[in-house]
Design a protein around this motif. Structure first.
Motif, PDB file in Angstrom:
ATOM      1  N   CYS A   1      20.079  21.773  16.253  1.00 37.76           N
ATOM      2  CA  CYS A   1      20.290  21.380  17.644  1.00 37.76           C
ATOM      3  C   CYS A   1      21.395  22.228  18.248  1.00 37.76           C
ATOM      4  CB  CYS A   1      20.647  19.895  17.733  1.00 37.76           C
ATOM      5  SG  CYS A   1      20.795  19.275  19.426  1.00 37.76           S
ATOM      6  N   HIS A   2      21.181  22.687  19.488  1.00 39.45           N
ATOM      7  CA  HIS A   2      22.213  23.441  20.199  1.00 39.45           C
ATOM      8  C   HIS A   2      23.331  22.530  20.715  1.00 39.45           C
ATOM      9  CE1 HIS A   2      20.039  27.192  20.031  1.00 39.45           C
ATOM     10  NE2 HIS A   2      18.996  26.694  20.647  1.00 39.45           N
ATOM     11  N   PHE A   3      22.997  21.273  21.007  1.00 39.24           N
ATOM     12  CA  PHE A   3      23.966  20.345  21.586  1.00 39.24           C
ATOM     13  C   PHE A   3      23.935  19.029  20.818  1.00 39.24           C
ATOM     14  CE2 PHE A   3      22.125  23.068  24.874  1.00 39.24           C
ATOM     15  CZ  PHE A   3      23.259  23.769  25.287  1.00 39.24           C
TER      16      PHE A   3
ATOM     17  N   PRO B   1      16.726  26.459  17.782  1.00 36.59           N
ATOM     18  CA  PRO B   1      18.026  26.417  17.098  1.00 36.59           C
ATOM     19  C   PRO B   1      17.866  26.644  15.603  1.00 36.59           C
ATOM     20  CG  PRO B   1      17.297  24.197  17.627  1.00 36.59           C
ATOM     21  CD  PRO B   1      16.304  25.129  18.254  1.00 36.59           C
TER      22      PRO B   1
ATOM     23  N   CYS C   1      21.563  24.257  11.013  1.00 38.71           N
ATOM     24  CA  CYS C   1      22.997  24.325  10.736  1.00 38.71           C
ATOM     25  C   CYS C   1      23.333  23.526   9.474  1.00 38.71           C
ATOM     26  CB  CYS C   1      23.791  23.769  11.910  1.00 38.71           C
ATOM     27  SG  CYS C   1      23.480  24.633  13.455  1.00 38.71           S
TER      28      CYS C   1
ATOM     29  N   PRO D   1      28.537  22.437  17.947  1.00 37.09           N
ATOM     30  CA  PRO D   1      27.325  23.232  17.755  1.00 37.09           C
ATOM     31  C   PRO D   1      27.574  24.423  16.865  1.00 37.09           C
ATOM     32  CG  PRO D   1      28.251  23.582  19.945  1.00 37.09           C
ATOM     33  CD  PRO D   1      29.035  22.458  19.323  1.00 37.09           C
TER      34      PRO D   1
END
Length: 335
Positions: free
Chosen positions: A320-322, A308, A311, A328
């Protein structure tokens, strides 16, 4: 302007099993006068990051970074001599192993005085006495009472705790702009730990010394640091203001660390098991692809086999994707 700005730092190690990425695209930003905490378990790469900042890499290291700036200067373009001069004057470090950092053949007092800056305003015939008095003052500030005896002793004659205090006095005597403290209270009793943290906090508040405080104890860092960066297996999991990270963690690893913190309110039953993540941190020779927390993460899905991006939401960063408590990020979010 940030005092230290690192973007996408990667450290690769040459091993008998091949080249491995001990640190992968790690970003870190420290502002002037900031007390920044770096938390991670053993083997997460905290000390490697500190050594990369100091410019003391190992013989089998390969370091790459998009940006590695110190007060507007590019550390990657500096010569070895310039990095040494910078480390001696503006950046100081407290290593985790004090016994191995002190010369066993020279008295502790001689090493402390040698590390202190020259005072050219004092007459030359009074400098030795004045420098000895200043050295004793710093030893007393870090909690050493018998300063005369300690200064005349060798490192092997002192305990590990006393050697650690000497290393702290040696680091802060120059009053650097950035102090990197790698487990500064290791092997110390609780009362001494509190004294050292109060000293570092006072140094930060009164002299605007920026401090990178490295530890594996989240509850310790949470009480002293303004900003917090969570590191796992060479990757940054989450970063942001300490109060916000503790109140609303985005990354599953940060949440696992918070769930594992001791509860002193009495709500935990006697001899009950604390919440932990299954498994253990992987070895460098067997790193999982994508997010390195994937095999242990309760939120993991097929998408986690791709790493990932980091962000950015206001003053918070997470990879993190989740994530928890947040939407997300898109894959095209710049890191």
């Amino acid at each position: 302007m940030p005092l230290l700005d690192i973007r996408n730092l990667t450290i690769e190690l040459d091993t008998p099993q091949g080249r491995v990425k001990a640190l992968e695209r790690v970003s870190l930003m420290i502002n002037p006068g900031e007390l920044h905490g770096l938390v991670g378990e053993s083997g997460s790469g905290r000390t490697l990051l500190a050594r990369a900042i100091l410019g003391v890499p190992g013989h089998n290291w390969t370091i790459t970074a998009d940006r590695m700036m110190w007060d507007g200067q590019n550390l990657m373009d500096m010569s070895a001599k310039q990095r040494r001069n910078l480390m001696g004057s503006e950046i100081a470090v407290i290593f985790q192993d004090p016994m191995g950092s002190l010369d066993p053949a020279i008295t502790v007092g001689s090493q402390l005085i040698e590390a202190m800056p020259q005072d050219k305003k004092t007459s030359f015939w009074r400098r030795n006495k004045a420098r000895k008095a200043v050295a004793q003052k710093w030893l007393h500030k870090v909690g050493i009472k018998n300063t005369e005896e300690v200064m005349s002793s060798y490192a092997w004659e002192l305990s590990a705790g006393e050697c650690q205090k000497v290393m702290i006095a040696m680091a802060i005597a120059n009053q650097p702009r950035l102090l990197i403290a790698d487990e500064p209270t290791d092997s110390m009793e609780l009362s001494t730990q509190a004294q050292i943290f109060r000293l570092l906090s006072k140094l930060n508040q009164l002299h605007s010394v920026s401090i990178l405080l490295i530890s594996h104890e989240l509850d310790t860092l949470s009480g002293w640091c303004d900003q917090l960066t969570v590191l796992y297996c060479g990757q940054v999991m989450e970063s942001g203001p300490t109060a916000e990270v503790l109140e609303q963690p985005f990354h599953p690893y940060t949440k696992a660390l918070l769930d594992n913190m001791p509860d002193y309110s009495g709500g935990l039953a006697h001899k009950s098991m604390m919440q932990t993540l299954p498994g253990s941190s992987p070895a460098l020779q067997h790193l999982p692809i994508g997010c390195r927390l994937g095999p242990r993460c309760p939120q993991a899905q097929k998408r986690c086999v791709s790493k990932p991006s980091l962000c950015h939401q206001k003053d918070r960063y997470f990879a993190c994707h989740f994530p928890y408590n947040s939407e997300p990020c898109n894959d095209d979010t710049p890191s």
